[in-house]
Design a protein around this motif. Structure first.
Motif, mmCIF file in Angstrom:
data_model
loop_
_atom_site.group_PDB
_atom_site.id
_atom_site.type_symbol
_atom_site.label_atom_id
_atom_site.label_comp_id
_atom_site.label_asym_id
_atom_site.label_seq_id
_atom_site.Cartn_x
_atom_site.Cartn_y
_atom_site.Cartn_z
ATOM 1 N N VAL A 124 0.841 -1.203 0.000
ATOM 2 C CA VAL A 124 0.000 0.000 0.000
ATOM 3 C C VAL A 124 0.871 1.245 0.000
ATOM 4 O O VAL A 124 1.752 1.410 0.862
ATOM 5 C CB VAL A 124 -0.928 0.024 1.233
ATOM 6 C CG1 VAL A 124 -1.704 1.336 1.283
ATOM 7 C CG2 VAL A 124 -1.892 -1.152 1.205
ATOM 8 N N CYS A 153 -2.151 -1.058 -4.060
ATOM 9 C CA CYS A 153 -3.011 0.101 -4.263
ATOM 10 C C CYS A 153 -2.362 1.322 -3.632
ATOM 11 O O CYS A 153 -1.473 1.210 -2.781
ATOM 12 C CB CYS A 153 -4.403 -0.115 -3.659
ATOM 13 S SG CYS A 153 -4.438 -0.236 -1.859
ATOM 14 N N VAL A 155 -3.487 4.821 -1.543
ATOM 15 C CA VAL A 155 -4.616 5.330 -0.773
ATOM 16 C C VAL A 155 -4.232 6.648 -0.116
ATOM 17 O O VAL A 155 -3.054 6.990 -0.010
ATOM 18 C CB VAL A 155 -5.056 4.340 0.333
ATOM 19 C CG1 VAL A 155 -5.406 2.991 -0.259
ATOM 20 C CG2 VAL A 155 -3.978 4.195 1.407
ATOM 21 N N THR A 161 -11.332 6.280 1.800
ATOM 22 C CA THR A 161 -10.817 5.554 0.647
ATOM 23 C C THR A 161 -11.325 4.120 0.657
ATOM 24 O O THR A 161 -10.773 3.274 1.361
ATOM 25 C CB THR A 161 -9.269 5.540 0.643
ATOM 26 O OG1 THR A 161 -8.790 6.875 0.815
ATOM 27 C CG2 THR A 161 -8.719 4.970 -0.656
ATOM 28 N N THR A 163 -10.831 1.845 -1.305
ATOM 29 C CA THR A 163 -9.774 0.936 -1.740
ATOM 30 C C THR A 163 -9.028 0.353 -0.548
ATOM 31 O O THR A 163 -8.598 -0.806 -0.579
ATOM 32 C CB THR A 163 -8.777 1.678 -2.652
ATOM 33 O OG1 THR A 163 -9.484 2.232 -3.757
ATOM 34 C CG2 THR A 163 -7.706 0.732 -3.178
ATOM 35 N N LYS A 166 -10.992 -2.527 0.854
ATOM 36 C CA LYS A 166 -10.904 -3.672 -0.055
ATOM 37 C C LYS A 166 -9.567 -4.400 0.105
ATOM 38 O O LYS A 166 -9.516 -5.629 0.011
ATOM 39 C CB LYS A 166 -11.086 -3.200 -1.503
ATOM 40 C CG LYS A 166 -12.481 -2.703 -1.821
ATOM 41 C CD LYS A 166 -12.587 -2.230 -3.268
ATOM 42 C CE LYS A 166 -13.972 -1.705 -3.573
ATOM 43 N NZ LYS A 166 -14.091 -1.226 -4.984
ATOM 44 N N ALA A 167 -8.501 -3.631 0.343
ATOM 45 C CA ALA A 167 -7.183 -4.249 0.531
ATOM 46 C C ALA A 167 -7.176 -5.124 1.778
ATOM 47 O O ALA A 167 -6.695 -6.266 1.754
ATOM 48 C CB ALA A 167 -6.110 -3.171 0.619
ATOM 49 N N LYS A 170 -9.289 -8.238 1.155
ATOM 50 C CA LYS A 170 -8.618 -9.249 0.334
ATOM 51 C C LYS A 170 -7.637 -10.049 1.171
ATOM 52 O O LYS A 170 -7.541 -11.276 1.033
ATOM 53 C CB LYS A 170 -7.900 -8.588 -0.841
ATOM 54 C CG LYS A 170 -7.156 -9.598 -1.724
ATOM 55 C CD LYS A 170 -6.620 -8.957 -2.976
ATOM 56 C CE LYS A 170 -5.742 -9.938 -3.751
ATOM 57 N NZ LYS A 170 -6.425 -11.211 -4.049
ATOM 58 N N SER A 205 -17.953 -3.566 0.915
ATOM 59 C CA SER A 205 -16.968 -3.615 -0.158
ATOM 60 C C SER A 205 -16.819 -5.044 -0.622
ATOM 61 O O SER A 205 -16.949 -5.981 0.151
ATOM 62 C CB SER A 205 -15.623 -3.090 0.338
ATOM 63 O OG SER A 205 -15.754 -1.772 0.826
#
Length: 241
Positions: A124, A153, A155, A161, A163, A166-167, A170, A205
């Motif tokens: 990140v 990603c 951020v 954010t 994203t 989502k990170a 995951k 998300s």
């Protein structure tokens, strides 16, 4: 009966690592609470514990914000082997306005390659809101992650954010799909108790995570001798976020 139900909840352990002052603490608290706090002062690892709801049921998430030392010191140059071996997954964070932090992230990923059964990882780049001060191009971060076959990603923890969530999601999902490590433990010299109580981001998300749950108190001592924390010392310090 309740104790048996608690031990049945799957657990995912995440270590957030990176050079000093890249925003690891702000990133962790942003994920857990949806809020941004810009100033942190700590000289130790911090452990956060939260139960979240997935479509498949509850998951207990433990996140260690790994202390990296001061900017002027040498401690941040050390690879946090103990915490990495403890973790199911690692989020490696760098600051896009600080090339030395990117170089440290690259060093960490090189160390990962030497490990057997290395944890799942995600790269990140933080502080994307400071693009005018950028020292590391986004394509450099993407290339570094691709070379290690991990996600990437950029951020801005200072801003909302999706994203970032989502990170984390995951990492949790990928970690749950792998065999869990056994007999992992390390000592954390200081822990944060009761961060939020009940909290809901009001967001979903990836279509699988419902960000609802509680952050429960964490206590000093040996962490993972069993499925429950045995040494409870009544650490009552709380933070109001």
């Amino acid at each position: 009966m309740k104790a048996e139900d608690k031990t049945a909840i799957p657990r995912v352990r995440i270590a957030v690592i990176g050079h000093a002052d890249v925003g690891k603490s702000a990133l962790t608290v942003r994920y857990l609470t949806g809020r941004f706090i810009g100033e942190y002062r700590s000289n130790t690892d911090l452990l956060y514990n939260k139960t979240i709801t997935l479509e498949t049921g509850l998951t207990e998430v433990e996140i260690v914000d790994v202390y990296a030392g001061s900017v002027d010191g040498d401690e941040q140059n050390e690879f946090p082997m103990e915490q990495v071996l403890w973790a199911d997954a690692c989020m490696i964070v760098y600051n896009i306005t600080q090339r030395t932090s990117f170089e440290y992230a690259a060093k960490c990923l090189a160390e990962f390659k030497s490990l057997q059964n290395a944890p799942t990882a995600y790269l990140v780049g933080n502080k994307a809101d400071l693009d005018h001060l950028r020292e590391v191009h986004e394509k450099e971060g993407a290339a570094l992650a691709a070379a290690s076959s991990i996600g990437f990603c950029e951020v801005s923890v200072a801003e909302y954010t999706p994203t970032l969530y989502k990170a984390f999601e995951k990492l949790i999902i990928d970690s749950k799909a792998r065999p869990q490590k056994q007999n992992r433990k390390f000592s954390v010299s200081k822990m944060l108790g009761n961060l939020i109580g009940n909290n809901s981001y009001g967001q979903k998300s990836l279509g699988v995570i419902n960000h609802q749950g509680t952050v429960v108190p964490c206590h000093k001592g040996e962490l993972h001798k069993s499925r429950v924390l045995k040494r409870r010392q009544g650490f009552t310090a709380t933070t109001s976020l």
